[in-house]
Each structure stands twice: as C-alpha cells, then as structure tokens.
Design an enzyme around this catalytic site. Structure first.
Site, PDB file in Angstrom:
ATOM      1  CG  HIS A 101      47.425 134.325  40.653  1.00  0.00           C
ATOM      2  ND1 HIS A 101      46.355 135.190  40.690  1.00  0.00           N
ATOM      3  CD2 HIS A 101      47.705 134.047  41.951  1.00  0.00           C
ATOM      4  CE1 HIS A 101      46.015 135.442  41.937  1.00  0.00           C
ATOM      5  NE2 HIS A 101      46.810 134.753  42.722  1.00  0.00           N
ATOM      6  CG  ASP A 103      47.878 131.692  45.575  1.00  0.00           C
ATOM      7  OD1 ASP A 103      47.891 132.721  44.894  1.00  0.00           O
ATOM      8  OD2 ASP A 103      46.950 131.395  46.360  1.00  0.00           O
ATOM      9  CG  HIS A 257      43.125 132.320  42.960  1.00  0.00           C
ATOM     10  ND1 HIS A 257      44.150 131.406  42.979  1.00  0.00           N
ATOM     11  CD2 HIS A 257      43.551 133.381  43.693  1.00  0.00           C
ATOM     12  CE1 HIS A 257      45.151 131.881  43.689  1.00  0.00           C
ATOM     13  NE2 HIS A 257      44.822 133.083  44.127  1.00  0.00           N
ATOM     14  NE  ARG A 272      47.689 133.252  49.643  1.00  0.00           N
ATOM     15  CZ  ARG A 272      48.378 133.631  48.557  1.00  0.00           C
ATOM     16  NH1 ARG A 272      47.783 134.281  47.581  1.00  0.00           N
ATOM     17  NH2 ARG A 272      49.659 133.350  48.455  1.00  0.00           N
TER      18      ARG A 272
END
Ligand code: SIN
Length: 278
Positions: A101, A103, A257, A272
């Site tokens: 995907h 983000d 990623h 994150r």
C-alpha cells in the site's frame, strides 16, 4: 546546531539509501536538512540507524517536511495524536500494514511521506519491503503508459479499515470518521507526476484502490491486477532489516511498502508520523 557530515549509501537498484552521520534528535542546520530532503527525493526511501527519538523529536523532524497528519481511523498515542503506535504483541496474529500500500491514498489530499521509528524489534523477521512505483511506471510499454495517462482511480479506506479489514484492530469507528467527513471515495490520477521531481509514478495500490474512475470494479480488475503484480516485481523493491533505533522515511507519492508478518510469538513496536502536503 549540529554540524554533520552525511554519508549516503544506496541499498538497491530501484530505490533506497541508508544515511549515516546525523543525529535526527538534534536541530539540523540548513545544509543537512537540504541534503536529507534531496536524498529523500533521489532515493524515494531513506534509512537511518541508531536514532534515539522522543515523541517530540520525532514530530519536530517530521514537521521539517510538512504539517503532520492525524490518522482518521487509527487512534494516536496518548498526548501525541499525530503519532501512531504500531505494536504487534506476541499473541497477535495480524500485523498493521501487512499488504502492499501507499499510506493515506484514500484521502482527498494524500500524505507526502511517512517516518517510522523502531523502538522494539523481533529477533528475526519483521522487515519492511518497499517498491518503487516510479521504476514500475518507467518499465511499462509506451502503449500502456498512453492508456494510463488518461485514467484516474478511486481510492477508499472502507475495505482496509472496515470491521473485517487487515488494519481494523485499533481503528476509530468508521461512523466517527464519516461524521468527521473523512471516509469516502476519492479520485486520483492513475499516474502521478511528482510535484517536486517531475518524475512519473504509478499511483494505484492493492489496499486502497477500488477501480478506475468511470469504470466498474469488474472492468477495472484485470488491469488493476496486472499493475498490482507488476508494481511489486522484485527489480523495483528493496528490503529493510530493522534494528532498535532505525528510522525509515518513505515517499508515499511514489513508493509502496509492505510490513512482513513473519515473527510469530515476538513483539514489535514502532512509531509512525505521517507528513501531509503543505
Ligand atoms: C506501515 O504500513 O506504516 C507499517 C510499516 C511497518 O510497520 O513496517
């Protein structure tokens, strides 16, 4: 002001470079900041080792690249809504981000990059894979590039963050997100021209892209399936082995990623921060 002497070492042919010689918890001089930004644009994902980042320092570093995102479906860290705690406990079966995907492509204004910091890593496994969608685009035939140039694609978080979705375990309720006006479907070009480099990249991904704009899901599936399979070809990827203190900073405009889920019975704890466009 920390004076630094950066080293930059590429890790794979398509993308990825490891940066040495900088302490990200310190204020950065402009030269160092510019060099990190250039490395980010040149290599699409950059890695740092042995970084001791407090939540504040993590956010301060991220703010150098743009405003910080507050995830619409994942609860933030206590006192730091912009920080997502990505924790897999030894007894957990699912992991967060365990599929290809980019983000936040499901937002009207998707994020520019994500900065992930490792606090606790498993003894083995738990690597993250990255795939350059710029390299994937460049490898397509002239004919397919032409076809894609006129297409837009519909992205949504509904599948991934619904009750049965891969990332559902720590989400805010979709009802809350809908009330906040965040859920829904958004159309983005199937090929994105990078606003900073001008390089083109495929901008569809298996987690959040539902169909091409104006096409049915059934009509879209064969071409999307082809692009999803092409986009993860080994030649376009690199793989990062985490250590405690490692940091990865990837460009969501041109990189997919995938967090590997191959460490049963072990704990992995990451934080994150996601950077929005200015
Ligand atoms: C993510 O998708 O942001 C998580 C990546 C990881 O935990 O390696």
């Amino acid at each position: 002001m920390a004076k630094t002497n950066l080293s930059i070492r590429r890790v794979a042919g398509a993308l990825g470079a490891e940066i040495g010689g900088v302490d990200l918890s310190e204020p950065l001089d402009n030269g160092t900041q510019d060099a990190i930004h250039k490395a980010f644009l040149d290599h699409q994902v950059i890695f740092f080792r042995e970084q001791d980042l407090s939540p504040e320092a993590h956010k301060t570093f991220a703010r150098r690249f743009g405003p910080l995102n507050v995830h619409p479906y994942v609860r933030g860290m206590d006192g730091h809504p912009e920080i997502m705690e990505i924790i897999k406990e030894p007894e957990d079966k699912l992991n967060f981000g365990g599929g290809w995907h980019s983000d936040m492509s499901f937002l009207a204004k998707p994020s520019i990059g994500s900065i992930l910091h490792a606090l606790e890593v498993p003894e083995f496994g738990g690597d993250t894979l990255f795939a350059s969608q710029a390299a994937a685009y460049e490898a397509l035939s002239h004919g397919l590039k032409e076809t894609l140039s006129g297409l837009r694609a519909i992205h949504s978080a509904n599948r991934e963050y619904s009750a049965k979705g891969q990332s559902a375990h720590d989400r805010k309720s979709m009802q809350v997100a809908e009330a906040e006006g965040l859920a829904g479907e958004y159309s983005h070009p199937a090929v994105l021209t990078h606003p900073e480099t001008g390089r083109k990249a495929l901008y569809v991904n298996p987690a959040f892209t539902l169909r091409f704009d104006g096409w049915t899901a059934r009509e879209s599936k064969p071409l999307l399936d082809y692009l999803f399979s092409h986009g993860r070809s080994e030649a376009f990827t690199c793989r990062f082995r985490w250590e405690k203190g490692s940091v990865a900073f990837w460009d969501n405009r041109s990189v997919w990623h995938y967090a590997l889920n191959d460490y049963p019975g072990q704990r992995r704890h990451m934080r994150r921060v996601t950077v929005d466009p200015a």
